[in-house]
Design an enzyme around this catalytic site. Structure first.
Site, PDB file in Angstrom:
ATOM      1  N   CYS A  94      -3.665   9.603   5.549  1.00  0.00           N
ATOM      2  CA  CYS A  94      -2.520  10.019   6.372  1.00  0.00           C
ATOM      3  C   CYS A  94      -1.469  10.768   5.556  1.00  0.00           C
ATOM      4  O   CYS A  94      -0.314  10.873   5.984  1.00  0.00           O
ATOM      5  CB  CYS A  94      -1.887   8.817   7.051  1.00  0.00           C
TER       6      CYS A  94
ATOM      7  N   LYS B 212      -0.606  10.219   2.120  1.00  0.00           N
ATOM      8  CA  LYS B 212       0.122   9.481   1.083  1.00  0.00           C
ATOM      9  C   LYS B 212       0.040  10.180  -0.275  1.00  0.00           C
ATOM     10  O   LYS B 212       1.060  10.430  -0.913  1.00  0.00           O
ATOM     11  CB  LYS B 212      -0.456   8.063   1.007  1.00  0.00           C
ATOM     12  N   THR B 213      -1.193  10.506  -0.695  1.00  0.00           N
ATOM     13  CA  THR B 213      -1.349  11.119  -2.013  1.00  0.00           C
ATOM     14  C   THR B 213      -0.711  12.514  -2.050  1.00  0.00           C
ATOM     15  O   THR B 213      -0.040  12.868  -3.020  1.00  0.00           O
ATOM     16  CB  THR B 213      -2.842  11.207  -2.390  1.00  0.00           C
TER      17      THR B 213
ATOM     18  N   HIS C  39       0.885  -1.178   0.000  1.00  0.00           N
ATOM     19  CA  HIS C  39       0.000   0.000   0.000  1.00  0.00           C
ATOM     20  C   HIS C  39       0.918   1.223   0.000  1.00  0.00           C
ATOM     21  O   HIS C  39       1.094   1.878   1.018  1.00  0.00           O
ATOM     22  CB  HIS C  39      -0.868  -0.048   1.265  1.00  0.00           C
TER      23      HIS C  39
HETATM   24  C1  SPV Z   1      -7.851   3.832   0.850  1.00  0.00           C
HETATM   25  O1  SPV Z   1      -8.822   3.937   1.614  1.00  0.00           O
HETATM   26  O2  SPV Z   1      -6.737   3.438   1.242  1.00  0.00           O
HETATM   27  C2  SPV Z   1      -7.983   4.194  -0.562  1.00  0.00           C
HETATM   28  C3  SPV Z   1      -9.307   4.308  -1.119  1.00  0.00           C
HETATM   29  O3  SPV Z   1      -7.005   4.306  -1.231  1.00  0.00           O
HETATM   30  S1  SPV Z   1     -10.069   2.752  -1.270  1.00  0.00           S
HETATM   31  O4  SPV Z   1     -10.288   2.514  -2.659  1.00  0.00           O
HETATM   32  O5  SPV Z   1     -11.300   2.853  -0.531  1.00  0.00           O
HETATM   33  O6  SPV Z   1      -9.200   1.751  -0.706  1.00  0.00           O
HETATM   34 MN    MN Z   2      -5.258   3.401  -0.188  1.00  0.00          MN
END
Ligand code: SPV
Ligand code: MN
Length: 627
Positions: free
Chosen positions: A275, A277-278, A251
């Site tokens: 947290c 990341k993006t 992840h």
């Molecule tokens: C996350 O919640 O870590 C995401 C979005 O990246 S989801 O598609 O809901 O996992």
């Molecule tokens: Mn995610």
């Protein structure tokens, strides 16, 4: 003639029949035919990689009412999920395991036969009167050692549309592939819908993962994290595949960090949802290669990594011109974007923390919304959901890394782990070794629950390497795999621990602003190249004040006060001892196969903390440590 192909022929138009018959993998035909038999759609649409098919999906999402084209900018649409379907659902997501097998106490599981019977009963006839869309996806760049193929059957045009934006197309890859090529499969049905096109039976939401058959079943949900199977659901299957094959599915975001002399150094970062990341991956001046899921392989004794996806399903809350200028710009420009669970008024999307005032009424995930509107439980409905999101292709972002589709991936030099830790860890530190980083930062990652999953926010928990929600192998095994992976490398990436959420003990305020992370990133880049020195603290190597002062000036044009440095980088011994105790307890109580190294490395960290406390007391200024 394949019997399965014949069985579905009456539901296919001639062009769709031809598209499906061009796929020679008999398991594809079997999966499609069995999905059709179970869900009983009126028609089946085979989505190839052609521009025409992809445009059809986008148009149908609007025609079916799953997306609305009511926004002012061309290409922008809005999609709403149900009131009780605004995040990943941990309770409803379970692994199917054969009787007698126990994955781990920390994982949600159900007996396989029982689970299959339950979810299949929910899917039976669920697509009656609808079209089943069949999508072929390539996870990771096409035709690469990293590629995993995926096939999804869904009755949601929104899901199929999201997949266009988020993933690389895979129809042609399937068509060219050997007939016995392995692939992951997802069967999703939105279930019974109301006039807003959201499931009317949220209590029947089920997301079941059958790793014995590489198949995911998802029913009665729209939220993309539960329905777009190739995001977090196929990720679970990939983690298992990686385990058997000796690589890592993580992840993690991937980014190119620019350093002196125009060099570019690639970093990966694992953070739980919501947290940072993006927004780290998207820092201006750097390049973003991925924001959510990465596959890492040992190739010629170095780590190479790819982005599994090609788009972003990102949190929109707090995206404003100051903190996230690049994505703010994208969200305000024409181009293909799906906004989900925002507030819409006069053709404009609004979200929390966007830097301007929100209207007092409009359309949101509760339907027609006005200020102080309450839900069935008497709770006020916010104008936009905290977990409102945008879906956009990475190539729409100005600083998309040019190596996105490189089949060889990129070479990784650094890895960071970071959670929502308000009390213990300093904002950035470097591990003493690969093993220390994996254990003390990765396996010990503590965070607070956020709005990205359904349930209460702010509950502290261990989120091992940020994949606690997705892990599909015993937790101890995952730690062991990570340690072993590093041991086999000629040059392992350097592991850092970051923490954007440390708070001042005296007033409870965050000690850093969101933009400070850019300084930490630049420091890590210099450390990878051995161009700055560091101080040895009990928990890791810390930055020196003078180096950060220079970087604050260069990167943010800010004067960095010594006083701030000392507050941020003080080693808090009691809080760190508390953390070690919680981590040890978690593994002792929940994980039967924890590698001994975990306890050994934490024991040594504890010993270093106790020794430092003897000389310097409970709260140790970084100035006491030496380089
Ligand atoms: C996350 O919640 O870590 C995401 C979005 O990246 S989801 O598609 O809901 O996992
Ligand atoms: Mn995610």
């Amino acid at each position: 003639m394949n019997g399965y192909l014949e069985a579905v022929r009456p539901k296919l138009s001639q062009p769709d029949y031809e598209k499906l018959s061009a796929i020679t993998n008999p398991i594809v035909l079997e999966f499609v035919a069995k999905a059709s038999d179970l869900c009983n759609p009126e028609k089946i649409f085979i989505c190839s990689d052609s521009a025409e098919d992809i445009a059809h999906v986008g148009r149908q999402a609007i025609a079916a009412g799953e997306e609305k084209a009511i926004l002012n900018l061309p290409g922008h649409t809005v999609h709403f999920d149900g009131l009780y379907d605004q995040g990943r659902d941990r309770q409803a997501t379970k692994y199917l395991v054969p009787r007698g097998v126990h994955l781990s106490k920390a994982l949600n599981q159900i007996d396989r036969q029982e689970g299959l019977a339950e979810v299949k009963a929910l899917l039976r006839d669920s697509m009656r009167g609808r079209t089943m869309i069949v999508r072929f996806i390539s996870l990771g760049p096409q035709d690469s050692v990293f590629t995993i193929l995926g096939l999804q059957c869904t009755d949601s045009w929104y899901v199929a549309h999201s997949e266009d934006i988020l993933f690389r197309p895979g129809y042609e890859v399937f068509r060219r592939a050997e007939p016995n090529r392995e692939f992951l499969r997802v069967l999703h049905s939105a279930g019974n819908l109301n006039e807003n096109m959201v499931s009317v039976e949220p209590e029947k939401k089920r997301i079941y993962i059958d790793h014995m058959d590489n198949t995911i079943y998802s029913a009665n949900t729209q939220y993309a994290g539960n329905s777009v199977g190739f995001k977090k659901l196929a990720f679970r299957l990939a983690i298992r595949k990686a385990h058997y094959e000796g690589w890592l599915a993580e992840h993690m975001m991937l980014m190119g960090v620019h350093g002196p002399g125009n060099r570019k150094t690639y970093f990966a970062g694992a953070f739980p949802s919501a947290c940072g990341k993006t927004s780290t991956a998207m820092l201006p001046g750097e390049t973003i290669l991925g924001d959510d899921i990465a596959y890492l392989r040992n190739i010629d004794s170095v780590v190479r990594a790819v982005n599994v996806e090609a788009g972003i399903f990102g949190i929109i809350q707090d995206i404003n011109p100051t903190d996230d200028p690049l994505i703010f710009q994208v969200l305000n420009s024409p181009g293909e974007i799906i906004f989900s669970n925002v507030l819409v008024k006069d053709g404009k999307p609004y979200w929390l923390g966007m830097g301007s005032e929100l209207p007092k009424e409009g359309l949101n995930f509760s339907g027609k919304w006005h200020e102080k509107k309450k839900d069935d439980n008497g709770e006020e409905i916010p104008p936009a959901h905290k977990n409102a999101r945008y879906t956009v292709a990475l190539k729409a972002v100005e600083n998309c890394d040019p190596e996105l589709n490189n089949p060889q991936g990129i070479e990784l030099s650094g890895i960071m782990y970071g959670g929502r830790d308000t009390k213990a860890y300093v904002p950035v530190q470097q591990s003493f070794s690969w093993e220390h980083g994996i254990i003390a930062y990765g396996a010990s990652l503590e965070t607070e629950t956020t709005f990205a999953t359904i349930g209460e926010e702010g509950i502290p928990e261990i989120n091992m390497m940020s994949i606690q929600d997705f892990i599909s192998i015993p937790l101890g095994q995952n730690i062991r795999n990570n340690i072993e992976f590093g041991k086999k490398l000629k040059k392992a990436p350097i592991i850092f621990g970051v923490n954007y959420f440390l708070k001042d003990k005296s007033n409870g305020k965050f000690l850093n602003t969101p933009r400070d992370k850019h300084v930490w990133i630049k420091w890590m880049e210099l450390r990878v190249h051995d161009e700055v020195e560091a101080l040895m603290s009990p928990t890791g190597f810390l930055p020196k004040y003078d180096d950060l002062r220079l970087l604050f000036k260069q990167v943010l044009g800010k004067d960095y006060a010594k006083e701030d440095y000392i507050k941020q980088f003080t080693i808090r011994v009691p809080e760190n001892l508390g953390k070690i105790e919680r981590v040890q307890r978690f593994y002792q109580e929940n994980v039967t196969d924890t590698p001994l190294e975990l306890f050994g490395i934490l024991y040594l960290q504890r010993k270093r903390l106790l020794k430092a406390r003897q000389s310097f007391g409970d709260y140790i200024s970084p100035e006491n440590f030496e380089g």
